[in-house]
Design a protein around this motif. Structure first.
Motif, PDB file in Angstrom:
ATOM      1  N   GLU A  24       1.064  -1.047  -0.112  1.00  0.00           N
ATOM      2  CA  GLU A  24      -0.257  -0.400   0.123  1.00  0.00           C
ATOM      3  C   GLU A  24       0.906   1.177   0.521  1.00  0.00           C
ATOM      4  OE1 GLU A  24      -3.186   0.370   2.787  1.00  0.00           O
ATOM      5  OE2 GLU A  24      -4.058  -1.946   2.163  1.00  0.00           O
ATOM      6  N   ARG A  25      -0.072   2.256  -0.750  1.00  0.00           N
ATOM      7  CA  ARG A  25       0.482   3.596  -0.927  1.00  0.00           C
ATOM      8  C   ARG A  25       2.347   3.550  -1.230  1.00  0.00           C
ATOM      9  NH1 ARG A  25      -3.819   4.026   3.106  1.00  0.00           N
ATOM     10  NH2 ARG A  25      -4.600   5.493   2.052  1.00  0.00           N
ATOM     11  N   TYR A 162      -2.287   1.141  -8.580  1.00  0.00           N
ATOM     12  CA  TYR A 162      -3.502   2.131  -8.493  1.00  0.00           C
ATOM     13  C   TYR A 162      -2.843   3.678  -8.908  1.00  0.00           C
ATOM     14  CZ  TYR A 162      -5.654  -2.212  -7.463  1.00  0.00           C
ATOM     15  OH  TYR A 162      -5.989  -3.481  -6.409  1.00  0.00           O
ATOM     16  N   ASP A 164      -5.578   5.467  -8.777  1.00  0.00           N
ATOM     17  CA  ASP A 164      -6.709   6.133  -8.234  1.00  0.00           C
ATOM     18  C   ASP A 164      -6.905   5.691  -7.289  1.00  0.00           C
ATOM     19  OD1 ASP A 164      -7.887   8.251  -9.964  1.00  0.00           O
ATOM     20  OD2 ASP A 164      -7.726   6.436 -11.000  1.00  0.00           O
ATOM     21  N   ASP A 165      -8.095   5.603  -6.020  1.00  0.00           N
ATOM     22  CA  ASP A 165      -8.733   4.854  -4.693  1.00  0.00           C
ATOM     23  C   ASP A 165      -9.595   4.302  -5.199  1.00  0.00           C
ATOM     24  OD1 ASP A 165      -7.297   6.474  -2.896  1.00  0.00           O
ATOM     25  OD2 ASP A 165      -8.967   7.391  -2.729  1.00  0.00           O
ATOM     26  N   SER A 167     -12.452   0.283  -5.886  1.00  0.00           N
ATOM     27  CA  SER A 167     -12.750   0.280  -4.611  1.00  0.00           C
ATOM     28  C   SER A 167     -14.053  -1.123  -5.330  1.00  0.00           C
ATOM     29  CB  SER A 167     -14.316   1.594  -3.863  1.00  0.00           C
ATOM     30  OG  SER A 167     -14.526   1.855  -4.911  1.00  0.00           O
ATOM     31  N   GLN A 212      -9.455  -3.929  -3.076  1.00  0.00           N
ATOM     32  CA  GLN A 212      -9.913  -2.399  -2.717  1.00  0.00           C
ATOM     33  C   GLN A 212      -8.305  -1.955  -2.166  1.00  0.00           C
ATOM     34  OE1 GLN A 212     -13.841  -1.993  -2.167  1.00  0.00           O
ATOM     35  NE2 GLN A 212     -13.356  -3.663  -1.016  1.00  0.00           N
ATOM     36  N   PRO A 214      -6.340   2.312  -1.296  1.00  0.00           N
ATOM     37  CA  PRO A 214      -5.518   3.465  -1.935  1.00  0.00           C
ATOM     38  C   PRO A 214      -4.181   3.037  -2.444  1.00  0.00           C
ATOM     39  CG  PRO A 214      -4.302   2.215   0.021  1.00  0.00           C
ATOM     40  CD  PRO A 214      -4.845   1.181  -0.418  1.00  0.00           C
TER      41      PRO A 214
END
Length: 268
Positions: A24-25, A162, A164-165, A167, A212, A214
């Motif tokens: 993540e991130r 990713y 964009d976020d 979902s 999903q 971020p």
């Protein structure tokens, strides 16, 4: 001190058992903003080229539209009322920021152990631009698609960045964990020409899982992992960049040349 981004023991185990792992991130907000602008710059360039008649003829296959444009194969959104690129492959040659992304060790270093090679080259890259109202994409695996042009299809690993976020509402990627362990699975026989590339999930064990994450995150996944996406029913974009890595010295997909990866790599 040099930082290593190689895959951890837990990540390697996840890749073996589930067919994927995530981080993540890994990109800062500033880096992410540059990548988002690169994607939009490419999209504008493609639309302008099409408006000026610079592309080749549109090839209609089942309900999809493909067109050679800007040195790429552009897949337009299924609905002609939505004037948008659905995906394009390759894309990194159209913006130096995406070219540099391919050479970012945060993406390719984890692939070394997965590919089984310390030195890597690029197999393919793709930019997906799922706008609000964008269509779903059926369940599929990469191997049946790549096998016609890969020199060593069994040694290719994909990384999805990713932008964009992501979902369920905006059409994030779904996977069937563990499905890669069955190898290439039967395809659909009643879905037209492209059905041969879609997986018959009625024969696949496992519960679908939405990945999903971020914006700024990344997903590494196996070539035989069954995956797909739903439509974007939100007001937000769901943009991703995908790079597929292979051992050094192997040619790019559909191109008779090698694109090295890393510090000594060329600009495009």
């Amino acid at each position: 001190m040099q930082v290593s981004f190689g895959a951890t023991v837990d990540e390697l185990e996840s890749f073996e058992q589930l067919g994927f792992f995530t981080r993540e991130r890994i990109f800062s907000p500033g880096e992410l903003a540059e990548l988002q602008e690169a994607a939009e710059s490419i999209h504008r360039r493609v639309l302008e080229a099409d408006e000026h008649g610079e592309g080749g003829p549109v090839d209609r296959v089942d309900n999809q539209r493909y067109q050679p444009l800007c040195g790429s194969t552009v897949k337009w959104e299924w609905s002609e009322s939505l004037r948008a690129v659905r995906s394009m492959e390759p894309a990194h040659h159209l913006d130096p920021r995406l070219s540099a992304l391919i050479d970012d060790p945060r993406l390719w270093e984890p692939c070394r152990a997965l590919v089984g090679s310390q030195e890597l080259s690029l197999f393919s890259d793709k930019l997906n631009m799922k706008r609000p109202g964008g269509a779903p994409f059926p369940w599929h695996q990469e191997s049946p698609y790549w096998v016609y042009g890969a020199e060593q299809v069994e040694r290719i690993v994909s990384v999805l960045v990713y932008l964009d976020d992501a979902s369920v509402d905006n059409g994030c990627l779904w996977v069937i964990p563990g499905s890669h362990r069955h190898g290439v699975l039967p395809s659909l026989s009643d879905r037209g020409v492209l059905g041969a590339l879609y997986t018959d999930v009625g024969r696949v064990e496992g519960e679908p899982f939405p990945v999903q994450l971020p914006a700024g995150s990344a997903l590494w996944f196996h070539r035989d992992l069954v995956h797909g996406s739903q439509g974007n029913r939100s007001a937000d974009n769901r943009r991703v960049f995908v790079a597929a890595y292979q051992p050094a010295g192997l040619r790019r997909w559909r191109l008779d040349r090698v694109r090295p990866v890393g510090a000594r790599a060329p600009a495009s």
